[in-house]
Design an enzyme around this catalytic site. Sequence first.
Site, PDB file in Angstrom:
ATOM      1  N   HIS A   1       6.240   3.587  -9.126  1.00  0.00           N
ATOM      2  CA  HIS A   1       4.962   2.873  -9.027  1.00  0.00           C
ATOM      3  C   HIS A   1       3.861   3.901  -9.303  1.00  0.00           C
ATOM      4  O   HIS A   1       4.037   5.092  -9.003  1.00  0.00           O
ATOM      5  CB  HIS A   1       4.858   2.343  -7.586  1.00  0.00           C
TER       6      HIS A   1
ATOM      7  N   ASP B   1       9.331   7.217  -1.454  1.00  0.00           N
ATOM      8  CA  ASP B   1       8.424   6.076  -1.403  1.00  0.00           C
ATOM      9  C   ASP B   1       9.258   4.878  -0.929  1.00  0.00           C
ATOM     10  O   ASP B   1      10.054   4.324  -1.679  1.00  0.00           O
ATOM     11  CB  ASP B   1       7.849   5.855  -2.815  1.00  0.00           C
TER      12      ASP B   1
ATOM     13  N   CYS C   1       2.035  -2.293 -11.666  1.00  0.00           N
ATOM     14  CA  CYS C   1       1.660  -0.890 -11.402  1.00  0.00           C
ATOM     15  C   CYS C   1       2.808   0.038 -11.753  1.00  0.00           C
ATOM     16  O   CYS C   1       3.049   1.047 -11.069  1.00  0.00           O
ATOM     17  CB  CYS C   1       1.232  -0.675  -9.955  1.00  0.00           C
TER      18      CYS C   1
ATOM     19  N   GLN D   1       9.124  -0.488  -0.978  1.00  0.00           N
ATOM     20  CA  GLN D   1       9.930  -1.682  -1.276  1.00  0.00           C
ATOM     21  C   GLN D   1      11.263  -1.675  -0.537  1.00  0.00           C
ATOM     22  O   GLN D   1      11.989  -2.658  -0.568  1.00  0.00           O
ATOM     23  CB  GLN D   1      10.200  -1.788  -2.786  1.00  0.00           C
TER      24      GLN D   1
ATOM     25  N   LYS E   1       3.988  -4.958   3.619  1.00  0.00           N
ATOM     26  CA  LYS E   1       5.194  -5.424   2.918  1.00  0.00           C
ATOM     27  C   LYS E   1       6.308  -5.719   3.917  1.00  0.00           C
ATOM     28  O   LYS E   1       7.397  -6.127   3.536  1.00  0.00           O
ATOM     29  CB  LYS E   1       5.643  -4.380   1.900  1.00  0.00           C
TER      30      LYS E   1
END
Length: 416
Positions: free
Chosen positions: A133, A210, A374, A213, A236
Site C-alpha cells: 500500500h 503492515d 492506494c 489488512q 479495519k
Amino acid sequence: MISTQTQPTKLTFDVVKIRKDFPILSQQVHGKALVYLDNAATSQKPQVVIDSLVRYYTEFNSNVHRGVHLLSEQATKAYEESRVKVQRYINAKRSEEIIFTRGTTEGINLVAQSFGRANIHEGDEIIISGMEHHSNIVPWQMLCAEKKATLRVIPIDDNGEIILDEYVKLFNDKTRFAAYTHVSNALGTVNPIKHMIETAHAHNVPVLIDGAQAIPHLRIDVQELDYDFYVFSSHKMFGPTGIGVVYGKKSLLETMPPYQGGGDMIKSVTFEKTIYNDLPYKFEAGTPNIADTIAFGVAIDYLNSLDFEAIHDYEQELLEYATEKLSTVNGLTIIGTAREKAGVVSFTLDGIHPHDIGTILDTEGIAIRTGHHCAQLVMQRFCVPATARASFAFYNTKNEIDALVDGINKVKEIFS
Ligand SMILES: Cc1ncc(COP(=O)(O)O)c(C=O)c1O
C-alpha cells in the site's frame, strides 16, 4: 464507577445474529438492501462501539493523564484499559509496547521518522515488497531521499505471491531495515511472514509488518513470530477511525527518539533541555484521541466475545464461494490468485472500466471499491489501470455474494 468492559459471552458463529449487532447493515441504499463489500477500506461498527462513543461524551468526557478530578481519572483509566486490551489481543509482553497513533499510516511514518532517521544512513538499503500500500512505500521513500539510502523491492509473481528466492537475494551488508505487508489490500495475498522475518533476522535486520489488512482476519501473536514492529488501524477491525497502533519491541522503542514534540511526551522542559517521558508516552504527544481509543477497546472486547476460529473458517468459506462464483462469469479476471488469501477478491471485466462496475453496482445497493486501492505499483505489475474489489467481513453472507454476481451480470448486460 465507569467501566468500559463489555461482558464477553462465547458464541458459536451465527451470522444472522451477528448482523443484528451492526445497525448500518439493515439499511437500504437506493431503495435496495445494503450489501457492504468494502470491508478492506473500512469495516462497519457494532452497536457497542457506537454506544461507547456516545457514553464517553455524555458521561465522562475529560482530558487524560493530567486532571486530578474524577472525570479525568475515569477517562485516563478507560484510555489505559484500552492499551492493555490491545496488548492482550496481540499478546505483547508489556503495555508500554503499545503506542497509539491515528492509524497504520501514521504508525509507519512514526517508525520511519523515528527509528529510520536514527538508524538509516547514506548508502544503506531498505527492503519493501512489490505489493505494498502507498502507506508502506512513501514514508520509506521520503526517508531514503533524505538519507541518500536505497529502496529495494521484492518482486511478486503472476499469482500475486512474493518471490521468496528473490527476497533472499536482496539482503547484503548494506541492508538495515525491511517493511512489508502481512496481507495485501489489492490482491488478498497472505504473505509467509514467519519465514520472511526469520530470513531478515538471520541478517540482523529488523522488520516492520503492515498489519492493516491482516488484523481483522488472522490471529496475531507478536511474541510467537518475534515481530519487531507491527502496525494496524482500529477502523479495519470494527473500531472507530482515527486510532491505530504501533506495536514495537521495548528494546527497540527505548532506543528511538520521539517522533513529535509537545505535551504529555515530556518529563520536564526547560528552555535549555527537555527530558522525554517514558514509554509509551514518549511517542504520544498532545491530547490523544480519547473517545475513539476507549471505543477501540470495546471493539476488542466485542471481537473477544466471538469464536475467532469459527469466524476465520466462515470468512474462508465466503472467500472460496466468491472466488468460485466470480470465476464462472465470462470476461471476468481475478487479479490475485495466491494460494493463501484473506477476504479480498479483486477483478476486472473485459472492456468495462472498474469505476463503471462500481457505479452500476451502487445503484443495486452493492458497495465495492474500485480504483488502484492506494497500490498503484500492484496495478502496474498486473498491467491494469484499476480493479473492482469485493472484500469481506464475518457479517457478510453467501446471499450477498450471489447479489454481487447478479449485479455484475447486470453491468455486463448494460455494456453489451
Ligand atoms: C495494507 C494497508 N496498509 C496501510 C493502510 C493504511 O491504513 P490507514 O488508512 O488506516 O492508515 C491500508 C488501508 O487501506 C492498507 O490496506
